[in-house]
Design a protein around this motif. Structure first.
Motif, short mmCIF file in Angstrom:
data_model
loop_
_atom_site.label_atom_id
_atom_site.label_comp_id
_atom_site.label_asym_id
_atom_site.label_seq_id
_atom_site.Cartn_x
_atom_site.Cartn_y
_atom_site.Cartn_z
N VAL A 1 -108.08 -7.25 16.48
CA VAL A 1 -109.42 -7.25 17.07
C VAL A 1 -110.20 -8.42 16.50
CG1 VAL A 1 -111.58 -5.98 17.27
CG2 VAL A 1 -109.41 -4.77 17.45
N PHE A 2 -110.85 -9.18 17.37
CA PHE A 2 -111.60 -10.36 16.93
C PHE A 2 -112.94 -10.41 17.65
CE2 PHE A 2 -112.79 -14.86 17.14
CZ PHE A 2 -112.68 -15.21 15.80
N ASN A 3 -113.97 -10.79 16.90
CA ASN A 3 -115.31 -10.95 17.46
C ASN A 3 -115.59 -12.43 17.63
OD1 ASN A 3 -117.94 -10.69 18.30
ND2 ASN A 3 -118.74 -10.02 16.32
N SER B 1 -110.28 -6.02 26.54
CA SER B 1 -111.69 -5.89 26.19
C SER B 1 -112.19 -4.56 26.73
CB SER B 1 -112.51 -7.04 26.78
OG SER B 1 -113.89 -6.89 26.45
N ASN B 2 -112.79 -3.76 25.84
CA ASN B 2 -113.27 -2.42 26.21
C ASN B 2 -112.17 -1.59 26.84
OD1 ASN B 2 -115.98 -2.93 25.36
ND2 ASN B 2 -116.35 -4.02 27.29
N GLN C 1 -116.36 -14.19 24.91
CA GLN C 1 -117.35 -14.02 23.85
C GLN C 1 -117.47 -12.54 23.52
OE1 GLN C 1 -120.29 -16.54 26.16
NE2 GLN C 1 -120.91 -17.08 24.09
N GLY C 2 -117.75 -12.26 22.25
CA GLY C 2 -117.84 -10.87 21.81
C GLY C 2 -116.50 -10.35 21.34
N ILE C 3 -116.37 -9.04 21.32
CA ILE C 3 -115.19 -8.39 20.75
C ILE C 3 -114.10 -8.22 21.80
CG2 ILE C 3 -114.34 -6.26 19.69
CD1 ILE C 3 -117.13 -5.89 18.48
N SER C 4 -112.89 -8.62 21.42
CA SER C 4 -111.71 -8.40 22.26
C SER C 4 -110.52 -8.13 21.35
CB SER C 4 -111.45 -9.60 23.19
OG SER C 4 -111.23 -10.78 22.43
#
Length: 285
Positions: A169-171, A197-198, A258-261
């Motif tokens: 998991v990376f932000n 993602s999600n 962009q964001g968490i994936s």
């Protein structure tokens, strides 16, 4: 601590831009930010944005050194390098310093005489910027057959979803999507790289091959350097961006949003050794 600059070539060799005695000092650098070129349409009495394009940047400054020898060394370093990166170490106050890079080419450099008052050679220089600023975040993990232990570094904001998992998991806190570079070591059957993602699968690339021991799968979605190779035991590279190995109806060159994936490295058997590099990209740092 003050901000620092240096050049780095494709071999990892560096040329310091902070030392006027042994190298050259980059004085008053400019062009470290960014700008847009925007066209507007007039609709009634209101201007509506039509086309907005990020402009290619230029880094300008002056090389200051006491010796002509250093100027010659700088020019030799630049001209003997196939690829150049401009490195910028930012001395943040609330966190540890971070090194950011831009891919560059030299645009121009002048040759002047030494300043009579200071005795310094002050030479204007300009670099063409070929990329955004980026930082490289690496994670290497290995599961040994004997103790099943995972080893990794935690120099960046990532985590494994669970002990023993190959899901990372990376932000992505960059300003745009982040390219990834993957190395997966054999023995592997049908290796696969996926991004979620999600809980929803965004991308998936499954390669219908078997990698023997000491062979590697190499993948990159970096701008101007995307590839998919099988590396043989003798170092020979075989291109896998072919209809036999990829689904041409899918986007096979993908980046992290962009964001968490979540990045998943899988195969029909266990993935015992791999390396993942994530290139966060920034318009300004």
């Amino acid at each position: 601590m003050v901000r620092q600059f240096y050049l780095e070539n494709e071999k990892g060799q560096k040329y310091d831009l902070m030392d006027r005695e042994k190298y050259c000092f980059l004085y008053e650098p400019s062009g470290l930010g960014y700008s847009y070129s925007t066209d507007y349409l007039l609709l009634g009495n209101t201007f509506i944005e039509n086309i907005r394009t990020l402009e290619k940047g230029l880094i300008n400054g002056s090389l200051v050194t006491r010796y002509y020898d250093n100027f010659k060394d700088f020019c030799d370093f630049v001209e003997r390098s196939q690829k150049l990166k401009f490195a910028y170490i930012v001395p943040f106050e609330k966190k540890s310093p971070v090194t950011y890079y831009k891919d560059i080419k030299i645009a121009s450099i002048e040759k002047t005489e030494k300043d009579k008052e200071s005795g310094m050679l002050i030479t204007p220089v300009t670099f063409d910027c070929l990329s955004l600023w980026y930082s490289r975040n690496d994670i290497i993990y290995t599961i040994t057959k004997r103790d099943r232990e995972i080893r990794w570094n935690f120099r960046w904001a990532s985590r494994f979803t669970s002990y023993g998992s190959r899901n990372i998991v990376f932000n992505n806190q960059g300003h745009v999507e982040a390219p990834i570079i993957v190395e997966m070591d054999g023995y592997l059957i049908n290796p696969c790289i996926s991004v979620f993602s999600n809980g929803k699968e965004l991308y998936s690339l499954k390669i219908p091959i078997t990698l023997q021991a000491y062979e590697k799968l190499l993948y990159s979605s970096a701008d101007n350097n995307s590839y998919l190779y099988k590396e043989e035991t003798d170092g020979t590279l075989t291109k896998l961006f072919k209809n036999d190995y990829i689904d041409i109806n899918k986007n096979n060159i993908f980046k992290l949003p962009q964001g968490i994936s979540e990045v998943r490295l899988t195969a029909n058997n266990e993935v015992l050794s791999a390396k993942l590099s994530i290139l966060e990209q920034f318009k300004v740092v």
